[in-house]
Design an enzyme around this catalytic site. Sequence first.
Site, PDB file in Angstrom:
ATOM      1  N   PRO A 215       0.838  -1.203   0.000  1.00 28.36           N
ATOM      2  CA  PRO A 215       0.000   0.000   0.000  1.00 28.36           C
ATOM      3  C   PRO A 215       0.871   1.250   0.000  1.00 28.36           C
ATOM      4  O   PRO A 215       1.834   1.323   0.781  1.00 28.36           O
ATOM      5  CB  PRO A 215      -0.820  -0.117   1.269  1.00 28.36           C
TER       6      PRO A 215
ATOM      7  N   GLY B  24       3.995   3.588   5.012  1.00 28.91           N
ATOM      8  CA  GLY B  24       5.119   3.248   5.890  1.00 28.91           C
ATOM      9  C   GLY B  24       5.778   1.928   5.560  1.00 28.91           C
ATOM     10  O   GLY B  24       6.636   1.448   6.314  1.00 28.91           O
ATOM     11  N   LEU B  25       5.376   1.296   4.467  1.00 31.38           N
ATOM     12  CA  LEU B  25       5.920  -0.024   4.102  1.00 31.38           C
ATOM     13  C   LEU B  25       6.941   0.066   2.982  1.00 31.38           C
ATOM     14  O   LEU B  25       7.274  -0.939   2.369  1.00 31.38           O
ATOM     15  CB  LEU B  25       4.768  -0.966   3.741  1.00 31.38           C
TER      16      LEU B  25
ATOM     17  N   SER C  14       6.908   1.762  -0.047  1.00 26.10           N
ATOM     18  CA  SER C  14       6.482   1.686  -1.449  1.00 26.10           C
ATOM     19  C   SER C  14       7.349   2.577  -2.334  1.00 26.10           C
ATOM     20  O   SER C  14       7.660   2.236  -3.466  1.00 26.10           O
ATOM     21  CB  SER C  14       5.022   2.104  -1.582  1.00 26.10           C
TER      22      SER C  14
ATOM     23  N   ALA D 267      10.781   0.768  -2.901  1.00 29.07           N
ATOM     24  CA  ALA D 267      10.628  -0.431  -3.733  1.00 29.07           C
ATOM     25  C   ALA D 267      10.397  -0.048  -5.192  1.00 29.07           C
ATOM     26  O   ALA D 267      10.969  -0.662  -6.103  1.00 29.07           O
ATOM     27  CB  ALA D 267       9.463  -1.276  -3.205  1.00 29.07           C
TER      28      ALA D 267
ATOM     29  N   ASP E  94      15.270   2.713   3.784  1.00 29.70           N
ATOM     30  CA  ASP E  94      14.224   2.093   2.947  1.00 29.70           C
ATOM     31  C   ASP E  94      14.818   1.541   1.655  1.00 29.70           C
ATOM     32  O   ASP E  94      14.493   0.431   1.225  1.00 29.70           O
ATOM     33  CB  ASP E  94      13.142   3.126   2.605  1.00 29.70           C
TER      34      ASP E  94
END
Length: 324
Positions: free
Chosen positions: A103, A107-108, A110, A113, A154
Amino acid sequence: MREAASASAPGKVIIVGEHFVVRGSMAIVTAIGRRLRVTVESGGDGIVLESSMLGRHHAPLPGQGTAASVSTVLEPYMAVLRSLAARGYSVVPHRILVESKIPPRAGLGSSAASMVAYALAYSAMHGDPLSEEELYSVAMEGERIAHSRPSGVDVTIAVKGGVLAYKRGEEPVRLEQRLAGVTLLIADTGIERQTRDVVEHVLSVAESLGEASNHIYTAADVISREARGAIERGDAERLGLLMNAAQGLLSALGASSLEIETLVYRMRRAGALGSKLTGAGWGGCVIGLFREEEAESGLRSVTGDAAQAFTASMAEEGAKLETL
Ligand SMILES: Nc1ncnc2c1ncn2[C@@H]1O[C@H](COP(=O)(O)OP(=O)(O)OP(=O)(O)O)[C@@H](O)[C@H]1O
Ligand SMILES: C[C@@](O)(CCO)CC(=O)[O-]
Ligand SMILES: [Mg+2]
């Protein structure tokens, strides 16, 4: 040059250390089993981005149109493209197709990536895929647009995968993950926010706090170092305690919110060993470390308040080329 190439990169969860890592403290971060995939196809008119989550965006090739015609979604990609051009990769019209299980603005990771997968796919389309070190440097050009003063944690985890102890400017240390019989639960508040806005706010609160914030940053660094030991020893109870302490420090610096705290305490009441926000905060995701036998009750405990909640595997592999 090939017609097309495809690459993917994992999302991430910062277990402890977010925000503090921006000013040089340690962070402990794991890649998770949610990936973002980019396929780059040569040809077409300028640059076209088609994303299942962020829609369709078009821009002229760099130097061919006005800067105003680049959407904020495409801006990070243009920064990556300029960095690739500076390394000798020719700039050609192409389509960027993004499929993601991460999503956005949650906070993941994205942003990281997508930058890593795009840089790897574009360079592979030219028959010369970037090395890990080059991939990090090129993707960071895009991350600098998405974040404010990105620490690099990240992008590093998106490139390398696994579980890492990370400090700005130092070689990350890959950790042996010996936690057994536990599950990582991720609950998304559903509140999207820009990482850069939260980073700037936290830095301003830290500055306003003056000397007190120095002790907060020192405590955060100690927590991360102890969390590293807990992971390497497989001490889930200690790790949970450290996660809870880290949440208190993040709240002190203004990164939390009512929605985050609600999910944090719902998880703790459901038996979480530890729970805290992950990533920038102000919304986005909350993580909870549960014994496997309590993960189900943990999932149920957040269903009413989370936009989505899921368990995630840790130590996922990093960026990789995909077959078309
Ligand atoms: N699903 C996606 N499809 C296409 N591009 C994406 C996607 N997710 C992220 N991006 C790229 O990364 C940029 C920043 O993404 P996002 O707003 O999610 O980052 P963020 O605020 O850093 O949040 P996060 O904590 O998830 O990294 C987007 O503007 C876009 O350029
Ligand atoms: C908030 C932060 O520490 C992590 C964001 O996922 C920002 C950064 O390190 O770039
Ligand atoms: Mg980001």
